[in-house]
Design a protein around this motif. Structure first.
Motif, PDB file in Angstrom:
ATOM      1  N   ARG A  31      17.509   7.508   5.485  1.00  0.00           N
ATOM      2  CA  ARG A  31      16.556   6.917   4.535  1.00  0.00           C
ATOM      3  C   ARG A  31      15.518   6.078   5.285  1.00  0.00           C
ATOM      4  O   ARG A  31      14.324   6.159   5.011  1.00  0.00           O
ATOM      5  CB  ARG A  31      17.299   6.042   3.510  1.00  0.00           C
ATOM      6  N   THR A  35      11.466   6.306   5.331  1.00  0.00           N
ATOM      7  CA  THR A  35      10.560   5.215   4.938  1.00  0.00           C
ATOM      8  C   THR A  35       9.684   4.768   6.119  1.00  0.00           C
ATOM      9  O   THR A  35       8.603   4.235   5.913  1.00  0.00           O
ATOM     10  CB  THR A  35      11.324   4.012   4.329  1.00  0.00           C
ATOM     11  N   VAL A  38       6.798   6.876   5.727  1.00  0.00           N
ATOM     12  CA  VAL A  38       6.010   6.369   4.589  1.00  0.00           C
ATOM     13  C   VAL A  38       5.194   5.153   5.038  1.00  0.00           C
ATOM     14  O   VAL A  38       4.014   5.015   4.690  1.00  0.00           O
ATOM     15  CB  VAL A  38       6.918   5.997   3.383  1.00  0.00           C
ATOM     16  N   LYS A  42       1.258   4.918   4.705  1.00  0.00           N
ATOM     17  CA  LYS A  42       0.598   3.867   3.920  1.00  0.00           C
ATOM     18  C   LYS A  42      -0.405   3.090   4.770  1.00  0.00           C
ATOM     19  O   LYS A  42      -1.492   2.764   4.305  1.00  0.00           O
ATOM     20  CB  LYS A  42       1.647   2.916   3.332  1.00  0.00           C
ATOM     21  N   ALA A  49       2.071  -2.217   1.100  1.00  0.00           N
ATOM     22  CA  ALA A  49       3.472  -1.995   1.508  1.00  0.00           C
ATOM     23  C   ALA A  49       4.379  -1.853   0.288  1.00  0.00           C
ATOM     24  O   ALA A  49       5.342  -1.092   0.291  1.00  0.00           O
ATOM     25  CB  ALA A  49       3.932  -3.151   2.385  1.00  0.00           C
ATOM     26  N   THR A  50       4.063  -2.611  -0.764  1.00  0.00           N
ATOM     27  CA  THR A  50       4.905  -2.647  -1.968  1.00  0.00           C
ATOM     28  C   THR A  50       4.273  -1.858  -3.108  1.00  0.00           C
ATOM     29  O   THR A  50       3.059  -1.901  -3.292  1.00  0.00           O
ATOM     30  CB  THR A  50       5.094  -4.117  -2.420  1.00  0.00           C
ATOM     31  N   ASP A  51       5.136  -1.148  -3.863  1.00  0.00           N
ATOM     32  CA  ASP A  51       4.707  -0.479  -5.094  1.00  0.00           C
ATOM     33  C   ASP A  51       5.703  -0.897  -6.176  1.00  0.00           C
ATOM     34  O   ASP A  51       6.790  -0.331  -6.307  1.00  0.00           O
ATOM     35  CB  ASP A  51       4.697   1.043  -4.885  1.00  0.00           C
ATOM     36  N   ARG A  54       6.900   1.724  -8.772  1.00  0.00           N
ATOM     37  CA  ARG A  54       7.879   2.646  -8.165  1.00  0.00           C
ATOM     38  C   ARG A  54       9.252   1.950  -8.066  1.00  0.00           C
ATOM     39  O   ARG A  54      10.281   2.543  -8.390  1.00  0.00           O
ATOM     40  CB  ARG A  54       7.377   3.086  -6.782  1.00  0.00           C
ATOM     41  N   GLU A  55       9.259   0.697  -7.638  1.00  0.00           N
ATOM     42  CA  GLU A  55      10.529  -0.039  -7.511  1.00  0.00           C
ATOM     43  C   GLU A  55      11.212  -0.209  -8.868  1.00  0.00           C
ATOM     44  O   GLU A  55      12.429  -0.104  -8.973  1.00  0.00           O
ATOM     45  CB  GLU A  55      10.294  -1.411  -6.859  1.00  0.00           C
ATOM     46  N   GLN A  58      12.771   3.036  -9.682  1.00  0.00           N
ATOM     47  CA  GLN A  58      13.961   3.246  -8.832  1.00  0.00           C
ATOM     48  C   GLN A  58      15.155   2.444  -9.358  1.00  0.00           C
ATOM     49  O   GLN A  58      16.285   2.928  -9.363  1.00  0.00           O
ATOM     50  CB  GLN A  58      13.668   2.790  -7.396  1.00  0.00           C
ATOM     51  N   VAL A  84      15.350  -2.060  -0.046  1.00  0.00           N
ATOM     52  CA  VAL A  84      13.901  -1.932  -0.257  1.00  0.00           C
ATOM     53  C   VAL A  84      13.157  -3.124   0.356  1.00  0.00           C
ATOM     54  O   VAL A  84      12.075  -2.961   0.924  1.00  0.00           O
ATOM     55  CB  VAL A  84      13.576  -1.729  -1.758  1.00  0.00           C
ATOM     56  N   VAL A  87      12.684  -2.423   3.903  1.00  0.00           N
ATOM     57  CA  VAL A  87      11.635  -1.399   4.066  1.00  0.00           C
ATOM     58  C   VAL A  87      10.251  -2.052   3.965  1.00  0.00           C
ATOM     59  O   VAL A  87       9.369  -1.803   4.794  1.00  0.00           O
ATOM     60  CB  VAL A  87      11.788  -0.272   3.008  1.00  0.00           C
ATOM     61  N   VAL A  88      10.081  -2.909   2.957  1.00  0.00           N
ATOM     62  CA  VAL A  88       8.775  -3.560   2.758  1.00  0.00           C
ATOM     63  C   VAL A  88       8.419  -4.419   3.980  1.00  0.00           C
ATOM     64  O   VAL A  88       7.278  -4.387   4.456  1.00  0.00           O
ATOM     65  CB  VAL A  88       8.773  -4.396   1.454  1.00  0.00           C
ATOM     66  N   HIS A  91       7.248  -2.090   6.590  1.00  0.00           N
ATOM     67  CA  HIS A  91       5.923  -1.554   6.271  1.00  0.00           C
ATOM     68  C   HIS A  91       4.840  -2.586   6.601  1.00  0.00           C
ATOM     69  O   HIS A  91       3.771  -2.229   7.098  1.00  0.00           O
ATOM     70  CB  HIS A  91       5.844  -1.152   4.798  1.00  0.00           C
TER      71      HIS A  91
HETATM   72  O1  LIG Z   1       7.898   4.719  -2.379  1.00  0.00           O
HETATM   73  C1  LIG Z   1       7.244   3.933  -1.669  1.00  0.00           C
HETATM   74  O2  LIG Z   1       6.050   3.705  -1.904  1.00  0.00           O
HETATM   75  C2  LIG Z   1       7.889   3.256  -0.547  1.00  0.00           C
HETATM   76  O3  LIG Z   1       7.211   2.598   0.236  1.00  0.00           O
HETATM   77  C3  LIG Z   1       9.380   3.319  -0.403  1.00  0.00           C
HETATM   78  C4  LIG Z   1      10.065   2.143  -1.077  1.00  0.00           C
HETATM   79  C5  LIG Z   1      11.597   2.422  -0.902  1.00  0.00           C
HETATM   80  O4  LIG Z   1      12.174   1.944   0.075  1.00  0.00           O
HETATM   81  O5  LIG Z   1      12.131   3.173  -1.713  1.00  0.00           O
HETATM   82  C6  LIG Z   1       9.675   0.872  -0.408  1.00  0.00           C
HETATM   83  C7  LIG Z   1       8.719   0.039  -0.896  1.00  0.00           C
HETATM   84  C8  LIG Z   1       8.045   0.250  -2.179  1.00  0.00           C
HETATM   85  O6  LIG Z   1       7.780  -0.936  -2.855  1.00  0.00           O
HETATM   86  C9  LIG Z   1       8.773   1.231  -3.010  1.00  0.00           C
HETATM   87  C10 LIG Z   1       9.717   2.080  -2.519  1.00  0.00           C
END
Ligand SMILES: O=C(O)C(=O)C[C@]1(C(=O)O)C=C[C@@H](O)C=C1
Length: 98
Positions: A31, A35, A38, A42, A49-51, A54-55, A58, A84, A87-88, A91
């Protein structure tokens, strides 16, 4: 059960746990490899970095899966937030590097 058998039973459970931990960590690494891509995408596209939307989706999905597989929703939500947020952070690091 004899003491020896009990020790063997516990050792057997622990072997299974070790195998499952290994599988979990391999999947988690996969995973993070995804990312990582990703994050570079991005940064190249100047996307944030953040969406949050989407979060949110999820988290809804994770809660449904938690129910299906009999895991605590609270536990799954905490775990997903931990992953997550790492990940952020990564990013943001990548965006700062480019
Ligand atoms: O889907 C994205 O846009 C991602 O950057 C991946 C991810 C994740 O780890 O699932 C990480 C940060 C985003 O805020 C949302 C989802």
């Amino acid at each position: 059960m004899k003491t020896h058998d009990k020790a063997e039973q516990l050792a057997s459970y622990r072997k299974t746990i070790d195998n499952l931990d290994s599988a979990l960590l391999h999947i988690l690494a996969e995973r993070f490899r995804c990312t990582e891509q990703v994050g570079h995408f991005k940064a190249e596209q100047a996307l944030p970095a953040t969406d949050s939307e989407r979060e949110r989706r999820q988290m809804d999905r994770s809660r449904i899966i938690a129910n299906e597989v009999g895991l605590s929703q609270h536990f799954v939500e905490s775990l997903m937030k931990l992953i997550v947020s790492a990940v952020v952070e990564r990013h943001k690091e990548i965006a700062g590097e480019t």
